[in-house]
Design an enzyme around this catalytic site. Sequence first.
Site, PDB file in Angstrom:
ATOM      1  N   ASN A 117       1.105   1.871   7.086  1.00  0.00           N
ATOM      2  CA  ASN A 117       0.769   1.014   5.955  1.00  0.00           C
ATOM      3  C   ASN A 117       0.716   1.761   4.637  1.00  0.00           C
ATOM      4  O   ASN A 117       0.929   1.192   3.579  1.00  0.00           O
ATOM      5  CB  ASN A 117      -0.578   0.319   6.186  1.00  0.00           C
ATOM      6  CG  ASN A 117      -0.462  -0.751   7.253  1.00  0.00           C
ATOM      7  OD1 ASN A 117       0.431  -1.592   7.193  1.00  0.00           O
ATOM      8  ND2 ASN A 117      -1.325  -0.695   8.247  1.00  0.00           N
ATOM      9  N   ALA A 124      31.599  43.372  -3.327  1.00  0.00           N
ATOM     10  CA  ALA A 124      30.418  42.885  -4.038  1.00  0.00           C
ATOM     11  C   ALA A 124      30.780  42.463  -5.449  1.00  0.00           C
ATOM     12  O   ALA A 124      31.564  43.122  -6.123  1.00  0.00           O
ATOM     13  CB  ALA A 124      29.363  43.984  -4.076  1.00  0.00           C
ATOM     14  N   ARG A 126       0.802  -1.227   0.000  1.00  0.00           N
ATOM     15  CA  ARG A 126       0.000   0.000   0.000  1.00  0.00           C
ATOM     16  C   ARG A 126       0.837   1.281   0.000  1.00  0.00           C
ATOM     17  O   ARG A 126       0.312   2.372  -0.203  1.00  0.00           O
ATOM     18  CB  ARG A 126      -0.966  -0.006   1.185  1.00  0.00           C
ATOM     19  CG  ARG A 126      -2.185  -0.882   0.931  1.00  0.00           C
ATOM     20  CD  ARG A 126      -3.081  -0.952   2.131  1.00  0.00           C
ATOM     21  NE  ARG A 126      -2.537  -1.842   3.147  1.00  0.00           N
ATOM     22  CZ  ARG A 126      -2.931  -1.861   4.425  1.00  0.00           C
ATOM     23  NH1 ARG A 126      -3.854  -1.007   4.833  1.00  0.00           N
ATOM     24  NH2 ARG A 126      -2.414  -2.706   5.273  1.00  0.00           N
ATOM     25  N   LYS A 165      31.801  27.365  -1.596  1.00  0.00           N
ATOM     26  CA  LYS A 165      31.926  25.916  -1.798  1.00  0.00           C
ATOM     27  C   LYS A 165      33.387  25.568  -1.582  1.00  0.00           C
ATOM     28  O   LYS A 165      34.249  26.202  -2.173  1.00  0.00           O
ATOM     29  CB  LYS A 165      31.461  25.576  -3.217  1.00  0.00           C
ATOM     30  CG  LYS A 165      31.900  24.225  -3.753  1.00  0.00           C
ATOM     31  CD  LYS A 165      30.830  23.175  -3.573  1.00  0.00           C
ATOM     32  CE  LYS A 165      31.329  21.778  -3.786  1.00  0.00           C
ATOM     33  NZ  LYS A 165      31.600  21.438  -5.182  1.00  0.00           N
TER      34      LYS A 165
HETATM   35 MG    MG Z   1       0.003  -4.856   9.991  1.00  0.00          MG
END
Ligand code: MG
Length: 471
Positions: A234, A388, A17, A359
């Site tokens: 589930n 900047a 499910r 980085k």
């Molecule tokens: Mg069960």
Amino acid sequence: MSKGPLVFVMAAGLGTRMKSDTAKVLHKVAGRSMIGWVVTAARAAGAERVVAILGHQADAVKTALDASFGAGAVDIAIQAEQRGTGHAVQCALPAVAKEADDRIVVILTGDAPLLPTEKIAELVAACEASPAGMALLSTVPDRPMPYGRLVRDASGVLAKIVEHADATPAQRAIADTNAGFYAIRLGHLRKDLATLRADNAKGELYLTDLVAHAHARGGATAIDAAFRDVTGVNDRVDLAEVETAARKRINEAWMRAGVTMIDPASTYIDAEVGPLGQDVWLAAGVTLRGKTALAGGVRVETGCVLTEVQVAEAAYIKPYSILTESTIGARALIGPFTHCRPASRIDEDVHLGNFVETKKTHMMAGAKANHLAYLGDASVGHKANIGAGTITCNYDGVGKYQTTIEAGAFIGSDSQLVAPVTVGRDAYVGAGSTVTKDVPRGALALTRTKQVNVEGWADRFREAQAKRKKE
Ligand code: MG
Ligand code: UD1
């Protein structure tokens, strides 16, 4: 001191499910796999060994367990064909063949991530005290669930469990259900498992049939558990519900430890996060993932996402900053809109402002890059200032190259530093320069063309324009 329990985790089922390519127990709740939650709780309850019973996607689940807990830390038993919970536990018995009959085995399911550690400890204590050598968790669901019903004898002793599929209407009316968690002496488990038969509605070997055997020994002990603590997943609706509950639990624990949250409902803290120091302050909409840790007094504003980041005391992360696999030093000011990509090492008192991306870059104490910059594969010395629009050109399409900016250097706005290159200590780079050669200590590097002023040009230009318009 007696040895901790042996813990079996049943996780061989398919989880149809979920409608997923990922094994059900590997779906994550607050960043940790469901089976990871169960194993973590079992270990916290003192489990001496944990045996995961796997079937569907066993390799993927084993790989994930090895990654989370260390290679081989969780033992694996394989249930190749799923013939019921009793059969699942039979498949785990060889893993404990050498253990003595009086050992206590705790049996859990891999898809119930919210089971609290204390409930496992309670199960063990009840099993120890039980003449029948068995205990289980019972629960009263808050909505109809197809759970096994606890059937008692005339004197109220637990007689058996009747599975929902096999139950009569009268039995289905019983409020007490089987939550699916057990503790049992290994000797009883070995003996009783051998008697199981699949003569029932599902044609499976039911582990729950062991409860009738325990009745012959005086009856298993049932311990009440809150439905929200034992509920299984589930489908993805269940998963989201459990996620919300887990987050609430995590956030409340941190608030009790001295963390302020403006809006806990929109604060997302993974299970692996920590420690968070006293007086950490989190605005609404903050996400902390992985092994992120914040020292005391750290403030994180709205919209920040920190993944595997260590932040030292009193640093201030302003809104919408995205930081990943990086370290941030004490009192640093980061953001708004800063992006620290992996291996950014930001030391104390550093300022990184809006639209600054780093980085693999080390910003040393007191260095500043307050606006609009890309700093990759770089080291920026003590108190250096990055203007900047500065860009480290670290990539030529093939390789990556290092830029070194030494202490006290000043990089003028809109400069490109073409790596590999070094700007020496206290040197200046004039605004708008493209630096391709090393700059010596204390020098000025200037690569832009010289400015030319043409006197009176603008006036003459406007006159010519006006004349043209009249014509
Ligand atoms: Mg069960
Ligand atoms: C089981 C109990 C039921 C209880 C319910 C609570 C039995 C017979 N019934 O029912 O009394 O109320 O849990 O949730 O035990 N699994 C395996 N191999 C198998 C079958 C199951 O590993 O062959 C695992 C599943 O992956 C799952 C767990 O065992 O994690 C429970 O199995 P499930 O099929 O969900 O049992 P229920 O029918 O829900």
